[in-house]
Scaffold this motif. Structure first.
Motif, mmCIF file in Angstrom:
data_model
loop_
_atom_site.group_PDB
_atom_site.id
_atom_site.type_symbol
_atom_site.label_atom_id
_atom_site.label_comp_id
_atom_site.label_asym_id
_atom_site.label_seq_id
_atom_site.Cartn_x
_atom_site.Cartn_y
_atom_site.Cartn_z
ATOM 1 N N THR A 191 0.831 -1.208 0.000
ATOM 2 C CA THR A 191 0.000 0.000 0.000
ATOM 3 C C THR A 191 0.869 1.263 0.000
ATOM 4 O O THR A 191 0.394 2.345 -0.350
ATOM 5 C CB THR A 191 -0.928 0.033 1.223
ATOM 6 N N LEU A 192 2.128 1.130 0.405
ATOM 7 C CA LEU A 192 3.051 2.281 0.389
ATOM 8 C C LEU A 192 3.633 2.530 -0.994
ATOM 9 O O LEU A 192 3.974 3.663 -1.341
ATOM 10 C CB LEU A 192 4.207 2.048 1.377
ATOM 11 N N VAL A 193 3.726 1.453 -1.778
ATOM 12 C CA VAL A 193 4.433 1.535 -3.060
ATOM 13 C C VAL A 193 3.531 2.166 -4.111
ATOM 14 O O VAL A 193 2.344 1.852 -4.199
ATOM 15 C CB VAL A 193 4.884 0.130 -3.506
ATOM 16 N N ASP A 194 4.114 3.076 -4.954
ATOM 17 C CA ASP A 194 3.276 3.666 -6.005
ATOM 18 C C ASP A 194 2.965 2.619 -7.081
ATOM 19 O O ASP A 194 3.623 1.568 -7.178
ATOM 20 C CB ASP A 194 3.938 4.912 -6.596
ATOM 21 N N LEU A 195 1.969 2.880 -7.907
ATOM 22 C CA LEU A 195 1.476 1.880 -8.847
ATOM 23 C C LEU A 195 2.535 1.432 -9.847
ATOM 24 O O LEU A 195 2.558 0.264 -10.250
ATOM 25 C CB LEU A 195 0.264 2.453 -9.595
ATOM 26 N N ASP A 196 3.440 2.358 -10.237
ATOM 27 C CA ASP A 196 4.453 2.004 -11.234
ATOM 28 C C ASP A 196 5.437 0.969 -10.709
ATOM 29 O O ASP A 196 6.095 0.278 -11.489
ATOM 30 C CB ASP A 196 5.218 3.250 -11.684
ATOM 31 N N ASN A 197 5.577 0.881 -9.380
ATOM 32 C CA ASN A 197 6.554 -0.036 -8.782
ATOM 33 C C ASN A 197 5.901 -1.216 -8.067
ATOM 34 O O ASN A 197 6.597 -2.007 -7.425
ATOM 35 C CB ASN A 197 7.429 0.746 -7.781
ATOM 36 N N GLY A 211 13.953 -17.470 -0.199
ATOM 37 C CA GLY A 211 15.166 -17.722 0.582
ATOM 38 C C GLY A 211 16.401 -16.962 0.146
ATOM 39 O O GLY A 211 17.491 -17.205 0.659
ATOM 40 N N THR A 212 16.270 -15.991 -0.743
ATOM 41 C CA THR A 212 17.440 -15.250 -1.242
ATOM 42 C C THR A 212 17.333 -13.771 -0.866
ATOM 43 O O THR A 212 16.358 -13.110 -1.231
ATOM 44 C CB THR A 212 17.551 -15.371 -2.772
ATOM 45 N N PRO A 213 18.337 -13.235 -0.138
ATOM 46 C CA PRO A 213 18.325 -11.791 0.164
ATOM 47 C C PRO A 213 18.381 -10.993 -1.136
ATOM 48 O O PRO A 213 19.026 -11.395 -2.107
ATOM 49 C CB PRO A 213 19.582 -11.582 0.998
ATOM 50 N N VAL A 214 17.740 -9.843 -1.166
ATOM 51 C CA VAL A 214 17.705 -9.040 -2.375
ATOM 52 C C VAL A 214 17.609 -7.570 -2.017
ATOM 53 O O VAL A 214 16.979 -7.198 -1.029
ATOM 54 C CB VAL A 214 16.504 -9.469 -3.266
ATOM 55 N N THR A 215 18.254 -6.749 -2.805
ATOM 56 C CA THR A 215 18.200 -5.294 -2.619
ATOM 57 C C THR A 215 17.732 -4.659 -3.928
ATOM 58 O O THR A 215 18.199 -5.032 -5.007
ATOM 59 C CB THR A 215 19.578 -4.722 -2.245
ATOM 60 N N TYR A 216 16.845 -3.725 -3.837
ATOM 61 C CA TYR A 216 16.360 -3.041 -5.031
ATOM 62 C C TYR A 216 15.953 -1.618 -4.659
ATOM 63 O O TYR A 216 15.889 -1.253 -3.484
ATOM 64 C CB TYR A 216 15.190 -3.811 -5.666
ATOM 65 N N ARG A 217 15.656 -0.838 -5.675
ATOM 66 C CA ARG A 217 15.242 0.539 -5.442
ATOM 67 C C ARG A 217 13.797 0.710 -5.912
ATOM 68 O O ARG A 217 13.408 0.187 -6.966
ATOM 69 C CB ARG A 217 16.146 1.511 -6.217
ATOM 70 N N THR A 218 13.037 1.447 -5.117
ATOM 71 C CA THR A 218 11.640 1.657 -5.461
ATOM 72 C C THR A 218 11.198 3.039 -5.014
ATOM 73 O O THR A 218 11.958 3.764 -4.358
ATOM 74 C CB THR A 218 10.745 0.580 -4.821
ATOM 75 N N THR A 219 9.961 3.389 -5.341
ATOM 76 C CA THR A 219 9.393 4.666 -4.944
ATOM 77 C C THR A 219 8.130 4.416 -4.147
ATOM 78 O O THR A 219 7.271 3.632 -4.557
ATOM 79 C CB THR A 219 9.045 5.529 -6.170
ATOM 80 N N ILE A 220 8.021 5.061 -2.962
ATOM 81 C CA ILE A 220 6.805 4.955 -2.156
ATOM 82 C C ILE A 220 6.187 6.341 -2.039
ATOM 83 O O ILE A 220 6.823 7.352 -2.364
ATOM 84 C CB ILE A 220 7.095 4.379 -0.756
ATOM 85 N N LEU A 221 4.927 6.354 -1.592
ATOM 86 C CA LEU A 221 4.249 7.626 -1.321
ATOM 87 C C LEU A 221 4.099 7.767 0.183
ATOM 88 O O LEU A 221 3.574 6.875 0.862
ATOM 89 C CB LEU A 221 2.873 7.639 -1.992
ATOM 90 N N HIS A 226 3.742 12.538 -1.091
ATOM 91 C CA HIS A 226 5.000 12.847 -1.773
ATOM 92 C C HIS A 226 5.767 11.573 -2.085
ATOM 93 O O HIS A 226 5.761 10.628 -1.292
ATOM 94 C CB HIS A 226 5.858 13.773 -0.921
ATOM 95 N N SER A 227 6.452 11.555 -3.222
ATOM 96 C CA SER A 227 7.242 10.388 -3.615
ATOM 97 C C SER A 227 8.560 10.350 -2.845
ATOM 98 O O SER A 227 9.237 11.365 -2.710
ATOM 99 C CB SER A 227 7.532 10.425 -5.121
#
Length: 554
Positions: A191-197, A211-221, A226-227
Motif C-alpha cells: 500500500t506504500l508503493v506507487d502503482l508504477d513499482n 530464501g534469497t536476500p535481495v536489494t532493489y530501489r523503489t518509490t513509495i508515497l 510525496h514520492s
C-alpha cells in the motif's frame, strides 16, 4: 637622452600591446605624478591625458590612492620589482581583475626617478578560478551530506509476514514514511508503493520468500502523497529451515540521488569551463601525474590533451625548472596553500614558451589530498615586454650599446673580481676630436650617424668579454677585465685609433675622424669606481690639451 628613451618606449608599447602601461615620475620628495598613460589604459579605466602631471592623490579617492602609493613607494625605496593584484571598474561599470608589475628605473646616482607599471588583465583566469572553487565546494558539500546520511543516520527497519503485511518496525520507519507504526501495523507493505513499482516490489518480495536476500530501489508515497526514493533490502526470516517472513531495511536515498545529480552537474559545468578555456587546466594526483588535461593543450602547445594524461606534470617542462616545479607542488600539498610559479614548456613547433601557473590543492572532508587543480597561462609576450623594458633601462637608444647605468653595474662586478682574484683591470675613456664641428656644420643627423659608427668601430676592436658603453654625447667608455699587461691595453688603444683612420662615408659626406683616449689601469689595492673613472677622465683631458688622436695611460 631621456626624451629619446621615452619616445622609443612609447612607440614599442603602443604597437600592439594590450596590457595597460603607466609611467609614474618620482621627485626628490618621493611625490609621484603620471608621466605617461597608454591608449588601452585610457579605454579601460576612463582616464585621459589630462591626468598627466597629476599625482595619484589628484586622480583617485584616498583609499585607492593609499593602496597604490604603498606599492609604488615600496618599488622606489627597495629598487626592486613589485607585483600585486588589484581590481578596477571600467567606464561602463564592469569589474575587472589585474596583476600589476612595477619596475623602478634608477638614474646614475642610484635614485629611482620613475616607475613603469605594466597592468595585465587576469579577469578571465580569476573568474575561472572562482567558478572552479564554487564547483569543488559544492562537490565537497555533497560528499559531507552523503557521509552523514549513510554513516550517522539510523535505518528504518520493518518485519513483514508471508503476505507482506507489516508486523513491526523501529521508530525510524515513521521518519522515512511519514506514517506511525500504529498506522502501518497489519497493513500491506504494497500500500506504500506507487502503482508504477507495485509489480516489481511483489517480485522482489517473492525472491526473498524463496530464501534469497535481495536489494532493489523503489518509490513509495508518504503520508502526504510525496514520492520517496527508497533502497529496500529484503532478507528472509528463516525459522526451523522454513521462511516465515521477511526483514526489511528501508533507506531513504532521495537525498543521495539529488546529491549525485548535483555532483554530475558540477562535473559537467567543470568540463564546460575546462573545454572552452584558453588557459591550460590540469588535474594532478598525489604522484604528480596528470589525470585530466583540457583541450586547450592542443591550441596552446600543439600537443593533444591525451598526449599528457598519464604523464607527470613535468613532462615537456624545461629540465632546468623541473626540480623547482616539483618542490613547489610538494610544499603546496604539505602546507595546504596555493602555489604560483613561472616556467617554460615545450611547444610542438615554437620551442620553449613561458607560462605562469596557479596551483590549488583540493582536500576531502577528512583533509585527505584529492588532486591539484592547475591553471597555466601563456606569458611569453609578457616576458618579451619585460625583457624589452629591461633592455631600454640599460642600453643607449641611439647606438643600442650599454649605457652609463649598465656600465657602472659591470664595473662594480669587475672590481670585486679584480680585488678578490688579483686579476688585471683597465678602463678607457674616449671621445671624438672636433665633434662639435660635425654637429654645427653638418647637422645633428650626421652627428648621430658618426656617433653610431664610432661605437661600432670601437666594439669591433675590443675583446669578446670587454664592454663598450656610451656615456652621453660623443663620450664612450670601455671596460677591459682580465687584461694581462699594460702592453695589451696599449694594443687595444692603438687598434681603436687605427680603426678611426679607415674611410668614413656618412650620407654622401666623406669625413676624417679621429679620437682621443684616456686610460686608467687599476692598482692591485685601493681601486674604486670613482678613482678609476676619474683617472681615465684626467688622462683623456691631458690628450685633448696636447696632441689629440692619441692616448695617455696612467
Amino acid at each position: 637622452m631621456l626624451h629619446a628613451e621615452m619616445v622609443n618606449l612609447d612607440h614599442i608599447l603602443m604597437d600592439g600591446l594590450q596590457d595597460m602601461v603607466f609611467v609614474v615620475g618620482v621627485n626628490e620628495r618621493h611625490e609621484m605624478f603620471y608621466k605617461y598613460i597608454n591608449r588601452i589604459s585610457m579605454e579601460k579605466t576612463g582616464l585621459t591625458r589630462n591626468c598627466l602631471g597629476k599625482s595619484i592623490y589628484d586622480i583617485y579617492p584616498k583609499e585607492k590612492a593609499d593602496f597604490l602609493y604603498s606599492h609604488y613607494f615600496k618599488a622606489l625605496t627597495t629598487l626592486e620589482v613589485v607585483t600585486y593584484e588589484d581590481s578596477y571598474h571600467s567606464p561602463e561599470g564592469e569589474k575587472y581583475y589585474s596583476e600589476t608589475k612595477l619596475t623602478p628605473l634608477k638614474d646614475e646616482k642610484g635614485r629611482c626617478y620613475q616607475v613603469v607599471a605594466v597592468v595585465h588583465d587576469i579577469t578571465g583566469k580569476k573568474r575561472a578560478e572562482f567558478e572552479l572553487k564554487e564547483y569543488w565546494n559544492l562537490i565537497s558539500e555533497g560528499r559531507q551530506r552523503y557521509r552523514s546520511l549513510f554513516e550517522y543516520s539510523l535505518d528504518a527497519m520493518i518485519t513483514l509476514d508471508m503476505d507482506a503485511n507489516v508486523l513491526n518496525g523501529n521508530p525510524m520507519v515513521e521518519s522515512v514514511t511519514g506514517y506511525s507504526l500504529t498506522e502501518l501495523i497489519c497493513t500491506s507493505f504494497y500500500t506504500l508503493v506507487d502503482l508504477d513499482n507495485f509489480r516489481e516490489s511483489k517480485r522482489f518480495f517473492q525472491i526473498a520468500m524463496d530464501g534469497t536476500p535481495v536489494t532493489y530501489r523503489t518509490t513509495i508515497l508518504n503520508n502526504v502523497g510525496h514520492s520517496i526514493e527508497l533502497s529496500v533490502k529484503f532478507t528472509p526470516i528463516i525459522i526451523n529451515d522454513e521462511v516465515t517472513g521477511v526483514f526489511g531495511i528501508l533507506r531513504d536515498v532521495s537525498e543521495n540521488i539529488n546529491l549525485n545529480r548535483k555532483y554530475k552537474e558540477s562535473e559537467d559545468r567543470f568540463k564546460i569551463i575546462a573545454e572552452h578555456a584558453h588557459d591550460l587546466i590540469t588535474l594532478l594526483d598525489a604522484r604528480g601525474e596528470i589525470t585530466y588535461a583540457s583541450p586547450s593543450y592542443q591550441t596552446v602547445l600543439g600537443f593533444g590533451d591525451k598526449d599528457y594524461e598519464g604523464n607527470l606534470f613535468s613532462y615537456n617542462v624545461h629540465p632546468d625548472q623541473v626540480q623547482e616545479l616539483e618542490d613547489s607542488f610538494i610544499h603546496s600539498i604539505t602546507e595546504g596553500v596555493p602555489c604560483k610559479l613561472q616556467f617554460q614548456q615545450k611547444h610542438r613547433t615554437k620551442g620553449w614558451i613561458w607560462f605562469e601557473l596557479h596551483g590549488t590543492p583540493v582536500f576531502d572532508d577528512r583533509n585527505r589530498f584529492v588532486h591539484m587543480v592547475v591553471v597555466s597561462r601563456d606569458i611569453t609576450l609578457q616576458k618579451e615586454y619585460e625583457s624589452k623594458l629591461t633592455h631600454f633601462a640599460f642600453h643607449d637608444s641611439l647606438t643600442d650599446l650599454p649605457n652609463r647605468r649598465y656600465f657602472k653595474k659591470v664595473l662594480t662586478e669587475a672590481l670585486e673580481e679584480h680585488q678578490k682574484n688579483q686579476v688585471g683591470l683597465a678602463v678607457m675613456m674616449m671621445d671624438l676630436d672636433n665633434f662639435k664641428w660635425v654637429n654645427d656644420e653638418l647637422g645633428h643627423d650626421i652627428g648621430d650617424e658618426v656617433i653610431k659608427e664610432f661605437g661600432r668601430r670601437v666594439q669591433q676592436n675590443i675583446g669578446e668579454n670587454d664592454v663598450v658603453a656610451r656615456l652621453g654625447g660623443d663620450e664612450f667608455v670601455v671596460l677591459l677585465p682580465n687584461v694581462k699587461s699594460t702592453r695589451q691595453v696599449e694594443a687595444y688603444a692603438q687598434q681603436i685609433l687605427q680603426a678611426m683612420q679607415d674611410k668614413w662615408e656618412i650620407n654622401d659626406y666623406v669625413l676624417e675622424v679621429s679620437a682621443s683616449i684616456g686610460i686608467a689601469i687599476a692598482p692591485l689595492e685601493g681601486a674604486s669606481e670613482y678613482s678609476l673613472l676619474k683617472t681615465a677622465d684626467e688622462s683623456l683631458y691631458e690628450v685633448k690639451e696636447t696632441s689629440k688622436n692619441s692616448y695617455v695611460i696612467k
